[in-house]
Scaffold this motif. Structure first.
Motif, PDB file in Angstrom:
ATOM      1  N   ILE A  31      59.159 -25.485   3.865  1.00  0.00           N
ATOM      2  CA  ILE A  31      60.357 -25.719   3.071  1.00  0.00           C
ATOM      3  C   ILE A  31      60.063 -26.902   2.158  1.00  0.00           C
ATOM      4  O   ILE A  31      59.751 -28.005   2.626  1.00  0.00           O
ATOM      5  CB  ILE A  31      61.575 -26.044   3.954  1.00  0.00           C
ATOM      6  N   ALA A  32      60.116 -26.674   0.857  1.00  0.00           N
ATOM      7  CA  ALA A  32      59.847 -27.739  -0.112  1.00  0.00           C
ATOM      8  C   ALA A  32      61.163 -28.357  -0.556  1.00  0.00           C
ATOM      9  O   ALA A  32      62.087 -27.658  -0.959  1.00  0.00           O
ATOM     10  CB  ALA A  32      59.086 -27.185  -1.313  1.00  0.00           C
ATOM     11  N   ILE A  33      61.248 -29.658  -0.428  1.00  0.00           N
ATOM     12  CA  ILE A  33      62.469 -30.417  -0.743  1.00  0.00           C
ATOM     13  C   ILE A  33      62.184 -31.262  -1.975  1.00  0.00           C
ATOM     14  O   ILE A  33      61.154 -31.932  -2.046  1.00  0.00           O
ATOM     15  CB  ILE A  33      62.845 -31.335   0.443  1.00  0.00           C
ATOM     16  N   TYR A  34      63.112 -31.244  -2.920  1.00  0.00           N
ATOM     17  CA  TYR A  34      62.879 -31.959  -4.171  1.00  0.00           C
ATOM     18  C   TYR A  34      64.000 -32.945  -4.452  1.00  0.00           C
ATOM     19  O   TYR A  34      65.177 -32.601  -4.339  1.00  0.00           O
ATOM     20  CB  TYR A  34      62.780 -30.956  -5.325  1.00  0.00           C
ATOM     21  N   HIS A  35      63.635 -34.154  -4.815  1.00  0.00           N
ATOM     22  CA  HIS A  35      64.623 -35.125  -5.292  1.00  0.00           C
ATOM     23  C   HIS A  35      64.050 -35.875  -6.490  1.00  0.00           C
ATOM     24  O   HIS A  35      62.937 -36.389  -6.445  1.00  0.00           O
ATOM     25  CB  HIS A  35      65.012 -36.130  -4.210  1.00  0.00           C
ATOM     26  N   ASP A  36      64.829 -35.920  -7.553  1.00  0.00           N
ATOM     27  CA  ASP A  36      64.479 -36.678  -8.749  1.00  0.00           C
ATOM     28  C   ASP A  36      65.349 -37.925  -8.753  1.00  0.00           C
ATOM     29  O   ASP A  36      66.560 -37.834  -8.968  1.00  0.00           O
ATOM     30  CB  ASP A  36      64.750 -35.818  -9.992  1.00  0.00           C
ATOM     31  N   MET A  37      64.777 -39.086  -8.457  1.00  0.00           N
ATOM     32  CA  MET A  37      65.552 -40.324  -8.405  1.00  0.00           C
ATOM     33  C   MET A  37      66.024 -40.653  -9.818  1.00  0.00           C
ATOM     34  O   MET A  37      65.247 -41.088 -10.666  1.00  0.00           O
ATOM     35  CB  MET A  37      64.711 -41.480  -7.860  1.00  0.00           C
ATOM     36  N   ALA A  38      67.299 -40.420 -10.062  1.00  0.00           N
ATOM     37  CA  ALA A  38      67.855 -40.670 -11.384  1.00  0.00           C
ATOM     38  C   ALA A  38      67.887 -42.165 -11.664  1.00  0.00           C
ATOM     39  O   ALA A  38      67.945 -42.987 -10.743  1.00  0.00           O
ATOM     40  CB  ALA A  38      69.261 -40.085 -11.494  1.00  0.00           C
ATOM     41  N   VAL A  39      67.876 -42.515 -12.933  1.00  0.00           N
ATOM     42  CA  VAL A  39      67.859 -43.925 -13.295  1.00  0.00           C
ATOM     43  C   VAL A  39      69.115 -44.630 -12.804  1.00  0.00           C
ATOM     44  O   VAL A  39      69.111 -45.827 -12.535  1.00  0.00           O
ATOM     45  CB  VAL A  39      67.691 -44.091 -14.823  1.00  0.00           C
ATOM     46  N   TYR A  40      70.203 -43.869 -12.641  1.00  0.00           N
ATOM     47  CA  TYR A  40      71.443 -44.496 -12.184  1.00  0.00           C
ATOM     48  C   TYR A  40      71.505 -44.637 -10.668  1.00  0.00           C
ATOM     49  O   TYR A  40      72.429 -45.254 -10.140  1.00  0.00           O
ATOM     50  CB  TYR A  40      72.674 -43.726 -12.688  1.00  0.00           C
ATOM     51  N   VAL A  54      66.901 -33.817   4.270  1.00  0.00           N
ATOM     52  CA  VAL A  54      65.885 -33.533   5.286  1.00  0.00           C
ATOM     53  C   VAL A  54      66.555 -33.124   6.598  1.00  0.00           C
ATOM     54  O   VAL A  54      66.122 -32.181   7.276  1.00  0.00           O
ATOM     55  CB  VAL A  54      64.958 -34.748   5.485  1.00  0.00           C
ATOM     56  N   ARG A  55      67.630 -33.809   6.958  1.00  0.00           N
ATOM     57  CA  ARG A  55      68.359 -33.444   8.182  1.00  0.00           C
ATOM     58  C   ARG A  55      68.909 -32.035   8.092  1.00  0.00           C
ATOM     59  O   ARG A  55      68.866 -31.272   9.069  1.00  0.00           O
ATOM     60  CB  ARG A  55      69.499 -34.432   8.447  1.00  0.00           C
ATOM     61  N   PRO A  65      57.495 -26.482   8.620  1.00  0.00           N
ATOM     62  CA  PRO A  65      56.943 -27.602   7.838  1.00  0.00           C
ATOM     63  C   PRO A  65      57.849 -27.963   6.659  1.00  0.00           C
ATOM     64  O   PRO A  65      58.366 -27.090   5.960  1.00  0.00           O
ATOM     65  CB  PRO A  65      55.601 -27.063   7.348  1.00  0.00           C
ATOM     66  N   ARG A  66      58.035 -29.269   6.468  1.00  0.00           N
ATOM     67  CA  ARG A  66      58.877 -29.782   5.377  1.00  0.00           C
ATOM     68  C   ARG A  66      58.006 -30.587   4.415  1.00  0.00           C
ATOM     69  O   ARG A  66      57.278 -31.480   4.840  1.00  0.00           O
ATOM     70  CB  ARG A  66      60.004 -30.655   5.938  1.00  0.00           C
ATOM     71  N   ILE A  67      58.116 -30.283   3.140  1.00  0.00           N
ATOM     72  CA  ILE A  67      57.347 -30.989   2.110  1.00  0.00           C
ATOM     73  C   ILE A  67      58.325 -31.630   1.137  1.00  0.00           C
ATOM     74  O   ILE A  67      59.179 -30.945   0.574  1.00  0.00           O
ATOM     75  CB  ILE A  67      56.415 -30.020   1.349  1.00  0.00           C
ATOM     76  N   ARG A 106      54.980 -36.085  -1.510  1.00  0.00           N
ATOM     77  CA  ARG A 106      54.344 -36.294  -2.814  1.00  0.00           C
ATOM     78  C   ARG A 106      55.260 -37.171  -3.649  1.00  0.00           C
ATOM     79  O   ARG A 106      56.404 -36.797  -3.917  1.00  0.00           O
ATOM     80  CB  ARG A 106      54.102 -34.969  -3.532  1.00  0.00           C
ATOM     81  N   THR A 107      54.761 -38.330  -4.056  1.00  0.00           N
ATOM     82  CA  THR A 107      55.500 -39.236  -4.932  1.00  0.00           C
ATOM     83  C   THR A 107      54.638 -39.501  -6.166  1.00  0.00           C
ATOM     84  O   THR A 107      53.453 -39.154  -6.182  1.00  0.00           O
ATOM     85  CB  THR A 107      55.810 -40.572  -4.217  1.00  0.00           C
ATOM     86  N   PRO A 108      55.208 -40.132  -7.211  1.00  0.00           N
ATOM     87  CA  PRO A 108      54.386 -40.452  -8.382  1.00  0.00           C
ATOM     88  C   PRO A 108      53.211 -41.365  -8.072  1.00  0.00           C
ATOM     89  O   PRO A 108      52.260 -41.436  -8.854  1.00  0.00           O
ATOM     90  CB  PRO A 108      55.391 -41.144  -9.322  1.00  0.00           C
ATOM     91  N   LEU A 109      53.246 -42.058  -6.926  1.00  0.00           N
ATOM     92  CA  LEU A 109      52.179 -42.998  -6.591  1.00  0.00           C
ATOM     93  C   LEU A 109      51.149 -42.433  -5.623  1.00  0.00           C
ATOM     94  O   LEU A 109      49.984 -42.824  -5.672  1.00  0.00           O
ATOM     95  CB  LEU A 109      52.784 -44.273  -5.986  1.00  0.00           C
TER      96      LEU A 109
END
Length: 336
Positions: A31-40, A54-55, A65-67, A106-109
């Motif tokens: 299961i692929a989980i996506y979050h885009d941390m908005a500037v706000y 995630v919960r 498996p969770r990604i 997976r993060t930008p870093l």
């Protein structure tokens, strides 16, 4: 798409090709989980949203498996790196706290895998100020200092262009952060009259309507919290520019299309509604408030740390912020 987006085998984002993660032989689809941390979003809001997602995935798909795919909009410091909120979310929270409950992050870093994913998530995520008292949480009880997000602003004397602001915000098109409408206006996060800088990090892009509603306060995080609140409140208005066919499909899928009707109410009724929805005031908070003392503090806050924008009288959002800060100051709950 906002946090809350997850798919079997892949993740989706507006404007990006849907990707597929290789399926492990003999294993359930991840299961692929996506979050885009908005500037706000600040660290606390983003961390809580990711944790709850995630919960929910663990509840619906135990053992699978969770990604986590995490992107970040803006949140840059004066050196061009990530600011404290983004760094803490990626390093301390995602890799330091959440990774044991994921197969992959997976993060930008960084990209990290964990072969021993655990399903033993805590019931809730409790976030508090650092034990050493650092972090600048809230207002000092005895003062009302300027609280910008950019602690080392650039020495600019003029406002950046709309294009530069859009690039900082990670937007492919310059549009309102709340409703995606165009054209947009450059909105100071902390007004110049209250000490706000001309740094690109001190600007948002809002349509004229939402610019007129946004708070004029000396607290960057409260401005961004209001944008986050308004984006959730008015999220359906983002689809007004879609075709009728697209709107019909969205409605059939349970997506709200159009801005919900907002009844005509008195000014203070609007303030109370925002105090409830944005700042979490309960009926008990209103009933127990020491109103003479609260009003005295309210006027101190209003005079010292709020402003008027384009000669417009002080807004619902500005008053709501001032009442919330005044309550913290009058009850001694504002962190020192």
């Amino acid at each position: 798409m906002r946090s809350g987006d997850y798919h079997e085998g892949g993740y989706g984002r507006m404007g990006r090709k849907k990707q597929r993660h290789p399926r492990r032989s003999g294993a359930a689809k991840p299961i692929a989980i996506y979050h885009d941390m908005a500037v706000y979003e600040d660290f606390e809001r983003a961390a809580q949203r990711i944790f709850q997602l995630v919960r929910e995935v663990r509840r619906q798909h135990p053992g699978v498996p969770r990604i986590l795919f995490l992107d970040v909009q803006g949140h840059r410091n004066s050196a061009g790196g990530y600011d404290d909120d983004a760094w803490e979310l990626m390093q301390e929270f995602t890799l330091g706290y959440l990774l044991p409950f994921l197969t992959e992050a997976r993060t930008p870093l960084i990209h990290v895998e964990n072969p021993n994913q655990s399903d033993d998530l805590p019931e809730s995520l409790v976030i508090g100020p650092p034990a050493d008292g650092s972090g600048g949480y809230g207002y000092d009880h005895g003062a009302l200092p300027l609280r910008p997000r950019e602690h080392e602003p650039a020495e600019r004397r003029s406002a950046p262009s709309v294009k530069a602001i859009a690039e900082y915000l990670g937007m492919e098109e310059a549009c309102c952060l709340v409703c995606w409408a165009t054209p947009v206006e450059r909105a100071h996060v902390v007004p110049a009259s209250l000490g706000g800088s001309m740094d690109v990090r001190n600007f948002a892009l809002l349509c004229a309507d939402h610019h007129r509603e946004a708070p004029d306060v000396a607290d960057a995080e409260s401005f961004w919290a209001w944008v986050d609140y308004a984006e959730l409140r008015d999220s359906g208005s983002k689809w007004l520019r879609a075709t009728e066919e697209q709107q019909a499909r969205l409605s059939a899928a349970g997506v709200r299309v159009g801005r919900p009707a907002r009844p005509v109410r008195t000014f203070f009724a609007e303030v109370k509604d925002e105090l409830r929805r944005l700042y979490g005031w309960s009926d008990e908070d209103f009933a127990r408030a020491d109103w003479p003392r609260l009003m005295e503090e309210f006027h101190v806050v209003l005079d010292a740390a709020t402003g008027r924008h384009f000669s417009v009288d002080k807004k619902v959002s500005t008053h709501a912020w001032a009442y919330d800060i005044a309550r913290k100051r009058s009850t001694g709950t504002a962190p020192d």
